[in-house]
Motif scaffolding. Structure first.
Motif, PDB file in Angstrom:
ATOM      1  N   GLY A  47       0.776  -1.229   0.000  1.00  0.00           N
ATOM      2  CA  GLY A  47       0.000   0.000   0.000  1.00  0.00           C
ATOM      3  C   GLY A  47       0.807   1.279   0.000  1.00  0.00           C
ATOM      4  N   GLY A  48       2.112   1.180   0.147  1.00  0.00           N
ATOM      5  CA  GLY A  48       2.923   2.388   0.140  1.00  0.00           C
ATOM      6  C   GLY A  48       2.987   3.007  -1.243  1.00  0.00           C
ATOM      7  N   GLY A  49       3.542   4.209  -1.306  1.00  0.00           N
ATOM      8  CA  GLY A  49       3.671   4.880  -2.594  1.00  0.00           C
ATOM      9  C   GLY A  49       3.945   6.353  -2.420  1.00  0.00           C
ATOM     10  N   LEU A  50       3.816   7.058  -3.522  1.00  0.00           N
ATOM     11  CA  LEU A  50       4.039   8.502  -3.549  1.00  0.00           C
ATOM     12  C   LEU A  50       2.698   9.217  -3.547  1.00  0.00           C
ATOM     13  N   VAL A  51       2.552  10.199  -2.657  1.00  0.00           N
ATOM     14  CA  VAL A  51       1.308  10.942  -2.553  1.00  0.00           C
ATOM     15  C   VAL A  51       1.637  12.395  -2.248  1.00  0.00           C
ATOM     16  N   GLN A  52       0.785  13.287  -2.698  1.00  0.00           N
ATOM     17  CA  GLN A  52       0.976  14.705  -2.400  1.00  0.00           C
ATOM     18  C   GLN A  52       0.515  15.017  -0.978  1.00  0.00           C
ATOM     19  N   ALA A  53       1.087  16.054  -0.411  1.00  0.00           N
ATOM     20  CA  ALA A  53       0.667  16.500   0.918  1.00  0.00           C
ATOM     21  C   ALA A  53      -0.840  16.752   0.917  1.00  0.00           C
ATOM     22  N   GLY A  54      -1.476  16.306   1.990  1.00  0.00           N
ATOM     23  CA  GLY A  54      -2.922  16.413   2.103  1.00  0.00           C
ATOM     24  C   GLY A  54      -3.667  15.194   1.595  1.00  0.00           C
ATOM     25  N   GLY A  55      -2.955  14.304   0.940  1.00  0.00           N
ATOM     26  CA  GLY A  55      -3.583  13.112   0.386  1.00  0.00           C
ATOM     27  C   GLY A  55      -3.706  11.990   1.394  1.00  0.00           C
ATOM     28  N   SER A  56      -4.149  10.837   0.897  1.00  0.00           N
ATOM     29  CA  SER A  56      -4.405   9.680   1.742  1.00  0.00           C
ATOM     30  C   SER A  56      -3.784   8.424   1.135  1.00  0.00           C
ATOM     31  N   LEU A  57      -3.473   7.499   2.012  1.00  0.00           N
ATOM     32  CA  LEU A  57      -3.006   6.168   1.617  1.00  0.00           C
ATOM     33  C   LEU A  57      -3.509   5.171   2.647  1.00  0.00           C
TER      34      LEU A  57
END
Length: 119
Positions: free
Chosen positions: A7-17
């Motif tokens: 489930g890890g990865g790259l996300v922008q600030a404010g996003g969800s994972l």
């Protein structure tokens, strides 16, 4: 014994994972938890959830992260919201468990999944 995290990865600030971790080969799980290790930093507890107990969170993630478990599947989840760049780390799942009725409880670790939060 295996703990498989995903489930890890790259996300922008404010996003969800959402991270998932499924354990196999364990007889009795007392607690499942998520830890993280930021680049160049120490491994720290993010959240834990004892079987039949109450979740506990690090102050830095309270009200943003939620830990949950599916005991039938020996799986622990970490829902992460309002992510910040300082949440960037390798996230590890951990099970405090025994492999047989006669074995002592021991910490078992997953391989880690990288979460990168861009600003």
């Amino acid at each position: 014994v295996q703990l498989q995290a995903s489930g890890g990865g790259l996300v922008q600030a404010g996003g969800s994972l959402r991270l998932s971790c499924t354990a196999s080969g364990l007889f009795r799980i007392k607690t499942m938890a998520w830890y993280r290790q930021p680049p160049g930093g120490q491994r720290e507890l993010v959240a834990d959830l004892p079987t039949g107990g109450v979740e506990k969170y690090a102050d830095s993630v309270k009200d943003r992260f939620t830990i949950s478990r599916d005991n039938a599947k020996d799986t622990v989840y970490l829902q992460m919201s309002s992510l910040k760049p300082e949440d960037t780390a390798v996230y590890f799942c951990m099970a405090f468990a025994a492999t047989t009725p006669n074995r002592p409880l021991t910490n078992y670790w997953g391989q880690g999944t990288l979460v990168t939060v861009s600003s």
